[in-house]
Write a protein that holds these residues in place. Structure first.
Motif, PDB file in Angstrom:
ATOM      1  N   ARG A   1       0.838  -1.206   0.000  1.00  0.00           N
ATOM      2  CA  ARG A   1       0.000   0.000   0.000  1.00  0.00           C
ATOM      3  C   ARG A   1       0.869   1.252   0.000  1.00  0.00           C
ATOM      4  NH1 ARG A   1      -1.638   3.437   3.657  1.00  0.00           N
ATOM      5  NH2 ARG A   1      -0.700   2.347   5.401  1.00  0.00           N
TER       6      ARG A   1
ATOM      7  N   MET B   1       0.451  17.107   3.001  1.00  0.00           N
ATOM      8  CA  MET B   1       1.165  15.952   2.431  1.00  0.00           C
ATOM      9  C   MET B   1       1.547  14.922   3.487  1.00  0.00           C
ATOM     10  SD  MET B   1       4.005  17.414  -0.187  1.00  0.00           S
ATOM     11  CE  MET B   1       4.803  15.864  -0.571  1.00  0.00           C
TER      12      MET B   1
ATOM     13  N   GLN C   1       1.574   3.594  -3.308  1.00  0.00           N
ATOM     14  CA  GLN C   1       1.069   4.978  -3.269  1.00  0.00           C
ATOM     15  C   GLN C   1       2.213   5.955  -3.517  1.00  0.00           C
ATOM     16  OE1 GLN C   1      -0.912   5.516   0.517  1.00  0.00           O
ATOM     17  NE2 GLN C   1      -2.644   4.246  -0.071  1.00  0.00           N
TER      18      GLN C   1
ATOM     19  N   SER D   1      -4.934   9.016  12.311  1.00  0.00           N
ATOM     20  CA  SER D   1      -4.200   8.219  11.324  1.00  0.00           C
ATOM     21  C   SER D   1      -4.281   6.737  11.677  1.00  0.00           C
ATOM     22  CB  SER D   1      -2.738   8.692  11.294  1.00  0.00           C
ATOM     23  OG  SER D   1      -1.905   7.689  10.784  1.00  0.00           O
ATOM     24  N   PRO D   2      -5.094   5.973  10.928  1.00  0.00           N
ATOM     25  CA  PRO D   2      -5.319   4.574  11.318  1.00  0.00           C
ATOM     26  C   PRO D   2      -4.074   3.695  11.197  1.00  0.00           C
ATOM     27  CG  PRO D   2      -6.397   5.075   9.217  1.00  0.00           C
ATOM     28  CD  PRO D   2      -5.876   6.365   9.752  1.00  0.00           C
ATOM     29  N   ASN D   3      -3.126   4.077  10.345  1.00  0.00           N
ATOM     30  CA  ASN D   3      -2.002   3.162  10.074  1.00  0.00           C
ATOM     31  C   ASN D   3      -0.747   3.446  10.880  1.00  0.00           C
ATOM     32  OD1 ASN D   3      -3.311   1.748   7.753  1.00  0.00           O
ATOM     33  ND2 ASN D   3      -3.281   3.809   6.895  1.00  0.00           N
TER      34      ASN D   3
ATOM     35  N   GLY E   1      -0.020  13.749   5.801  1.00  0.00           N
ATOM     36  CA  GLY E   1      -1.116  12.851   6.188  1.00  0.00           C
ATOM     37  C   GLY E   1      -1.873  13.367   7.390  1.00  0.00           C
TER      38      GLY E   1
ATOM     39  N   LYS F   1       7.354   3.152   9.235  1.00  0.00           N
ATOM     40  CA  LYS F   1       7.480   4.592   9.450  1.00  0.00           C
ATOM     41  C   LYS F   1       8.396   4.790  10.657  1.00  0.00           C
ATOM     42  CE  LYS F   1       3.454   7.050   9.039  1.00  0.00           C
ATOM     43  NZ  LYS F   1       1.961   7.264   8.891  1.00  0.00           N
TER      44      LYS F   1
ATOM     45  N   SER G   1      -2.021  13.772  -2.230  1.00  0.00           N
ATOM     46  CA  SER G   1      -2.998  14.842  -2.427  1.00  0.00           C
ATOM     47  C   SER G   1      -2.391  16.059  -3.133  1.00  0.00           C
ATOM     48  CB  SER G   1      -3.536  15.271  -1.058  1.00  0.00           C
ATOM     49  OG  SER G   1      -2.470  15.473  -0.143  1.00  0.00           O
TER      50      SER G   1
ATOM     51  N   ASN H   1      10.075  13.566   4.873  1.00  0.00           N
ATOM     52  CA  ASN H   1       9.390  12.282   5.053  1.00  0.00           C
ATOM     53  C   ASN H   1      10.289  11.108   4.635  1.00  0.00           C
ATOM     54  OD1 ASN H   1       7.852  10.199   3.241  1.00  0.00           O
ATOM     55  ND2 ASN H   1       6.390  10.759   4.833  1.00  0.00           N
TER      56      ASN H   1
ATOM     57  N   ASN I   1       3.197  11.216  11.453  1.00  0.00           N
ATOM     58  CA  ASN I   1       2.825  12.299  10.525  1.00  0.00           C
ATOM     59  C   ASN I   1       3.021  13.674  11.176  1.00  0.00           C
ATOM     60  OD1 ASN I   1       1.971  10.039   9.160  1.00  0.00           O
ATOM     61  ND2 ASN I   1      -0.205  10.586   9.110  1.00  0.00           N
TER      62      ASN I   1
ATOM     63  N   LYS J   1      -4.520   5.282  -4.067  1.00  0.00           N
ATOM     64  CA  LYS J   1      -4.291   6.686  -3.691  1.00  0.00           C
ATOM     65  C   LYS J   1      -2.919   7.132  -4.201  1.00  0.00           C
ATOM     66  CE  LYS J   1      -7.068   7.115   0.480  1.00  0.00           C
ATOM     67  NZ  LYS J   1      -7.570   5.792   0.823  1.00  0.00           N
ATOM     68  N   TYR J   2      -2.767   8.423  -4.356  1.00  0.00           N
ATOM     69  CA  TYR J   2      -1.453   9.040  -4.562  1.00  0.00           C
ATOM     70  C   TYR J   2      -1.511  10.367  -3.830  1.00  0.00           C
ATOM     71  CZ  TYR J   2      -4.017  11.594  -8.171  1.00  0.00           C
ATOM     72  OH  TYR J   2      -4.951  12.352  -8.828  1.00  0.00           O
TER      73      TYR J   2
END
Ligand code: FAQ
Length: 319
Positions: free
Chosen positions: A37, A198, A41, A206-208, A200, A218, A110, A136, A222, A107-108
């Motif tokens: 994922r 950008m 992305q 943030s669910p992930n 997030g 990560k 925003s 990032n 974010n 997704k890509y």
């Protein structure tokens, strides 16, 4: 509660010891899926990210600017290719990934759904968007999945050149005449908030993040990265003599960081869901490029097949 298996325990111990996970190693299915994922992305963002800047290649103000912009846009294509390759090591086919992008399922970032209205936007994108990307991605050079981490090393070196070329455009405009200064300020006004987005959603939305941090996919959250970006970028704006469009932005002595205003998360989710100013146009351009490139892929495949047949025939002759 889900039962943790011995394999999962051993896997987590390797992560905690900061070992790299390689394609043939055992990994939890959810780790593999999360990586597919995130990496896909990321790859899509690089490829779609070529479009807003590609828009200005034919209108660059001089040859030097044009050469630098062309090189930058080509670098983004290269980043997409390393990332698709890294993603394929997780057992997914590139065609499938591209189908997900073209069907609007994937997704890509925003940020690439905003229009580039003036030459100053080339400066603002390099300075802010590549600046955010570096913030990032430098930590991603230490992400736990080996092929992704290694791809990031070269990507970051190139992003750093991109950031400088953008900042230099901003510097030239902000030291120029009134109209040029206005162009630079207008570009900053339009790109500032989308650049903060950008990173997030906020950590508590943030669910992930929690699981990705535990797996060291990560390395920072974010919000941590967004704060670092603000702290690094405000002095750069001051040096340019430009004003960041945030009346709530101010230095906080206690935290040693800048406080900044509220992000418009409605705008963010609206863009992520496909309703930003350029979402439809971007996907249309991607699909068109893919269709028009079909003959190149066919020719490359035919050539590879011919070589394979020749090598096989030569081997048979020797045998
Ligand atoms: N745009 O739970 P989280 C570049 C989605 S490359 C769209 O926080 P996660 C180079 C997220 O996917 C820029 N969607 O998610 C360049 C998730 O959806 P899902 C790209 C976003 O993955 C420069 C949902 O929201 N960089 O700029 C965005 O833990 C100049 C919930 O979010 C990367 O991809 C967004 N901004 O954290 C090229 C870096 N943010 O999948 C040309 C690698 C979040 O659950 C010109 N990626 N979402 O349905 C990452 O570090 C992470 O994936 C984050 C998101 C931080 C982007």
């Amino acid at each position: 509660m889900e039962k943790v298996t011995v394999l999962e325990e051993q896997f987590q111990a390797r992560i905690d010891a900061d070992e790299r996970i390689e394609p043939k190693d055992w990994m939890p299915e959810k780790y593999r899926k999360t990586l597919i994922r995130q990496i896909s992305q990321h790859a899509h963002s690089e490829i779609v990210g070529m479009l807003p800047e590609g828009n200005w290649v034919t209108r660059a103000p001089n040859l030097r600017r044009k050469v630098a912009l062309l090189a930058k846009v080509q670098d983004e294509a290269g980043h997409g290719l390393y990332l698709y390759s890294a993603c394929e090591t997780l057992g997914i086919d590139r065609e499938e990934l591209l189908d997900q992008l073209h069907s609007g399922k994937a997704k890509y970032s925003s940020i690439f759904n905003y229009p580039t209205l003036s030459w100053a936007d080339m400066g603002a994108i390099g300075w802010l968007v590549d600046g955010a990307a570096i913030m990032n991605q430098v930590p991603l050079c230490r992400t736990s999945y080996g092929p992704y981490a290694r791809a990031m090393v070269r990507v970051c070196k190139e992003e750093s050149f991109h950031q400088r070329q953008g900042y230099e455009i901003m510097l030239t405009l902000s030291r120029g005449n009134e109209a040029q200064k206005e162009m630079a300020q207008d570009a900053l006004n339009r790109w500032w908030w989308p650049s903060l987005m950008m990173f997030g959603p906020a950590d508590d939305e943030s669910p992930n993040t929690a699981q990705s941090m535990a797996w060291r996919i990560k390395r920072f959250t974010n919000d941590e990265l967004r704060q670092r970006f603000v702290d690094a970028t405000v002095p750069q704006a001051e040096f340019l003599g430009l004003t960041i469009p945030d009346p709530d932005l101010k230095w906080n002595e206690e935290t040693g960081q800048y406080d900044f205003g509220a992000i418009d998360w409605n705008e963010f989710w609206n863009v992520v869901k496909g309703n930003g100013p350029c979402n439809r146009e971007r996907l249309r351009a991607r699909r068109k490029a893919h269709d028009e490139g079909a003959w190149v892929r066919d020719a490359a495949m035919a050539y590879a097949e011919k070589r394979r047949q020749r090598t096989e025939a030569a081997r048979e002759e020797v045998a």
